[in-house]
Design an enzyme around this catalytic site. Structure first.
Site, PDB file in Angstrom:
ATOM      1  N   ARG A  14       0.879  -1.361   0.134  1.00  0.00           N
ATOM      2  CA  ARG A  14       0.032   0.061   0.050  1.00  0.00           C
ATOM      3  C   ARG A  14       0.812   1.269   0.166  1.00  0.00           C
ATOM      4  O   ARG A  14       2.258   1.206   0.263  1.00  0.00           O
ATOM      5  CB  ARG A  14      -0.881  -0.270   1.167  1.00  0.00           C
ATOM      6  CG  ARG A  14      -0.039  -0.186   2.441  1.00  0.00           C
ATOM      7  CD  ARG A  14      -0.605   0.262   3.865  1.00  0.00           C
ATOM      8  NE  ARG A  14      -0.655   1.768   3.557  1.00  0.00           N
ATOM      9  CZ  ARG A  14       0.647   2.269   3.766  1.00  0.00           C
ATOM     10  NH1 ARG A  14       1.746   1.900   4.126  1.00  0.00           N
ATOM     11  NH2 ARG A  14       0.610   3.697   3.849  1.00  0.00           N
TER      12      ARG A  14
ATOM     13  N   ALA B   2       1.024   5.258  -2.209  1.00  0.00           N
ATOM     14  CA  ALA B   2       1.315   5.463  -3.674  1.00  0.00           C
ATOM     15  C   ALA B   2       2.288   5.060  -4.381  1.00  0.00           C
ATOM     16  O   ALA B   2       2.136   4.549  -5.521  1.00  0.00           O
ATOM     17  CB  ALA B   2       0.872   7.084  -3.896  1.00  0.00           C
TER      18      ALA B   2
ATOM     19  N   ARG C 195      -6.971  -0.392  -7.186  1.00  0.00           N
ATOM     20  CA  ARG C 195      -7.442   0.830  -6.201  1.00  0.00           C
ATOM     21  C   ARG C 195      -7.506   2.089  -7.196  1.00  0.00           C
ATOM     22  O   ARG C 195      -6.513   2.138  -7.961  1.00  0.00           O
ATOM     23  CB  ARG C 195      -6.476   0.898  -5.150  1.00  0.00           C
ATOM     24  CG  ARG C 195      -6.471  -0.439  -4.341  1.00  0.00           C
ATOM     25  CD  ARG C 195      -5.542  -0.118  -3.030  1.00  0.00           C
ATOM     26  NE  ARG C 195      -6.275   0.876  -2.120  1.00  0.00           N
ATOM     27  CZ  ARG C 195      -5.777   1.515  -0.933  1.00  0.00           C
ATOM     28  NH1 ARG C 195      -4.339   1.206  -0.767  1.00  0.00           N
ATOM     29  NH2 ARG C 195      -6.491   2.266  -0.341  1.00  0.00           N
TER      30      ARG C 195
ATOM     31  N   ASP D 257      -1.816  10.749  -2.429  1.00  0.00           N
ATOM     32  CA  ASP D 257      -2.291   9.654  -3.377  1.00  0.00           C
ATOM     33  C   ASP D 257      -2.515  10.070  -4.902  1.00  0.00           C
ATOM     34  O   ASP D 257      -2.166   9.457  -5.687  1.00  0.00           O
ATOM     35  CB  ASP D 257      -3.395   8.807  -2.869  1.00  0.00           C
ATOM     36  CG  ASP D 257      -2.866   8.075  -1.938  1.00  0.00           C
ATOM     37  OD1 ASP D 257      -2.805   8.599  -0.293  1.00  0.00           O
ATOM     38  OD2 ASP D 257      -2.650   6.719  -1.919  1.00  0.00           O
TER      39      ASP D 257
HETATM   40  O1  MRU Z   1      -4.892   3.274   2.113  1.00  0.00           O
HETATM   41  P1  MRU Z   1      -3.268   3.437   1.962  1.00  0.00           P
HETATM   42  O2  MRU Z   1      -2.721   2.900   3.035  1.00  0.00           O
HETATM   43  O3  MRU Z   1      -2.842   2.864   0.631  1.00  0.00           O
HETATM   44  O4  MRU Z   1      -3.323   4.973   1.801  1.00  0.00           O
HETATM   45  C1  MRU Z   1      -1.613   5.723   1.952  1.00  0.00           C
HETATM   46  C2  MRU Z   1      -1.756   6.828   2.033  1.00  0.00           C
HETATM   47  O5  MRU Z   1      -2.931   7.712   1.997  1.00  0.00           O
HETATM   48  C3  MRU Z   1      -0.455   7.639   1.904  1.00  0.00           C
HETATM   49  O6  MRU Z   1      -0.430   8.834   2.973  1.00  0.00           O
HETATM   50  C4  MRU Z   1      -0.111   8.029   0.596  1.00  0.00           C
HETATM   51  O7  MRU Z   1      -0.060   7.046  -0.235  1.00  0.00           O
HETATM   52  C5  MRU Z   1       1.157   8.693   0.506  1.00  0.00           C
HETATM   53  S1  MRU Z   1       2.392   7.785   0.658  1.00  0.00           S
HETATM   54  C6  MRU Z   1       3.769   8.194  -0.056  1.00  0.00           C
END
Ligand code: MRU
Length: 364
Positions: free
Chosen positions: A53, A55, A87, A239
């Site tokens: 998980r 981005a 996603r 994201d």
């Molecule tokens: O649902 P997730 O855990 O994939 O969400 C991740 C986030 O919201 C992070 O803050 C985002 O991807 C930035 S990571 C560099």
């Protein structure tokens, strides 16, 4: 380098065929267990369960997923479609898939040479992501020095933005880590990040491994922390960043931005340029993933805390409007103030031009 015992993701070639190996983030911090993906449906399931998980690493998973399909002889176009749709909010996932698919198609779209090209594209993206992470850490630390001169900072963060989400040390957490190494971090405030606890489970895991002074708090405790004057800056990831500078990030980011503005605290977003999506005009156009209600009504899988049949509202992300964002730190430069013009100017820079000039700051 990132202090993880096992990398978030790695390509491996055991005798029975290439695989993509993930550090299963659903099991952290209790156990460090790897998840071996031999096919694309397995990888899609891992993405959807958040075993992998965040981005930037989703972009890598998408690219390696296309390579996996290609080297194992699966239908690559079909694989690319299901990976890109796994996603919807983190734009890096679709970018990673497209990049490996384009490389595959560029050498004929079939056979070992095309498969090799897809894999090389994934490896190149991995390397670039690590380099971007280093540069964001540098620029973010410089920005901290400008915003809070002479500081020993108390930084609040949300979700997890460290080595678990990156080919390098991450985004916002890479900046925190750089400040920590320089002796400039007084405390990292870690929002637990309900409902899936990426802060309490994952950011705390990384902060502890790094020896940072950190404190986990319930998301709803952030307001009183600001009111007590205990937060010097908020650093989060993203994201998807729309062309107007609206930032989609883990749900709970927007309330922090409102709090930060009310209390006169800088609110900084750190994300690679690949997270900026100039094709999405504004925040309203960002597709926000809605996740199953049981993630809210159950405190852990199978452990309900709400009455049977309770409905739940569970958006995975929220959108912070550009006027609440002090700066966006990318590897190509810092966008501040955050608006359409400044964002597109920074994104139009090439990485090499940026490092030639030695000036990553873009201030309007
Ligand atoms: O649902 P997730 O855990 O994939 O969400 C991740 C986030 O919201 C992070 O803050 C985002 O991807 C930035 S990571 C560099």
């Amino acid at each position: 380098m990132a202090d993880l015992r096992l990398p978030a993701l790695r390509w491996a070639e055991p005798p029975d065929g290439p695989v993509l190996v993930l550090l299963d983030q659903t099991r952290l911090p209790v156990e460090e267990v790897e998840l071996i993906c031999t096919d694309v449906p397995g990888l899609v399931a891992a993405i959807q369960s958040l075993a992998v998980r965040g981005a930037p690493v989703l972009g890598l998973a998408g690219a390696y997923g296309v390579a996996l399909a290609a080297v194992r002889g699966y239908d690559v176009v079909d694989a690319a479609r299901s990976l890109a749709q796994a996603r919807p909010t983190a734009v890096n996932l679709a970018h990673g898939v497209e990049r490996a698919l384009a490389a595959y198609r560029a050498v004929g779209g079939d056979g070992p040479a095309a498969a090799r090209a897809a894999l090389e594209a994934a490896v190149a993206l991995h390397r670039e992501d690590a380099a971007a992470s280093d540069r964001m850490a540098e620029l973010g630390r410089e920005l901290l020095g400008e915003l809070l001169p002479g500081g020993r900072y108390r930084i609040l963060t949300h979700c997890n933005t460290g080595a678990l989400v990156s080919g390098g040390e991450g985004t916002a957490l890479a900046v925190v880590r750089a400040a920590h190494r320089a002796g400039e971090l007084r405390r990292l405030w870690v929002d637990e990040t309900r409902p899936l606890l990426q802060g309490a489970r994952l950011t705390a895991y990384e902060a502890a491994r790094d020896g940072m002074a950190y404190t986990v708090l319930a998301d709803s405790a952030a307001g009183s922390l600001f009111a007590a004057g205990e937060v010097d800056a908020v650093f989060i990831g993203a994201d998807r960043i729309a062309a107007d500078g609206s930032v989609a990030n883990k749900v709970g980011s927007y309330p922090l931005a409102v709090l930060a503005r009310h209390h006169g605290v800088p609110f900084v977003v750190v994300a690679p340029a690949s997270t900026v999506d100039l094709a999405t005009p504004d925040g309203a156009a960002i597709h926000i993933e809605q996740r199953p209600g049981h993630e809210v009504t159950d405190i852990a899988p199978g452990v309900p805390v709400a009455p049977v049949g309770a409905q739940a509202y569970n958006p995975a992300f929220d959108v912070t409007p550009p006027e609440l964002v002090t700066a966006i730190v990318t590897e190509l430069g810092v966008v501040s103030p955050v608006d359409r013009g400044n964002l597109s100017e920074v994104c139009s820079r090439s990485r090499s031009a940026e490092s030639d000039s030695g000036d990553g700051m873009m201030k309007a």
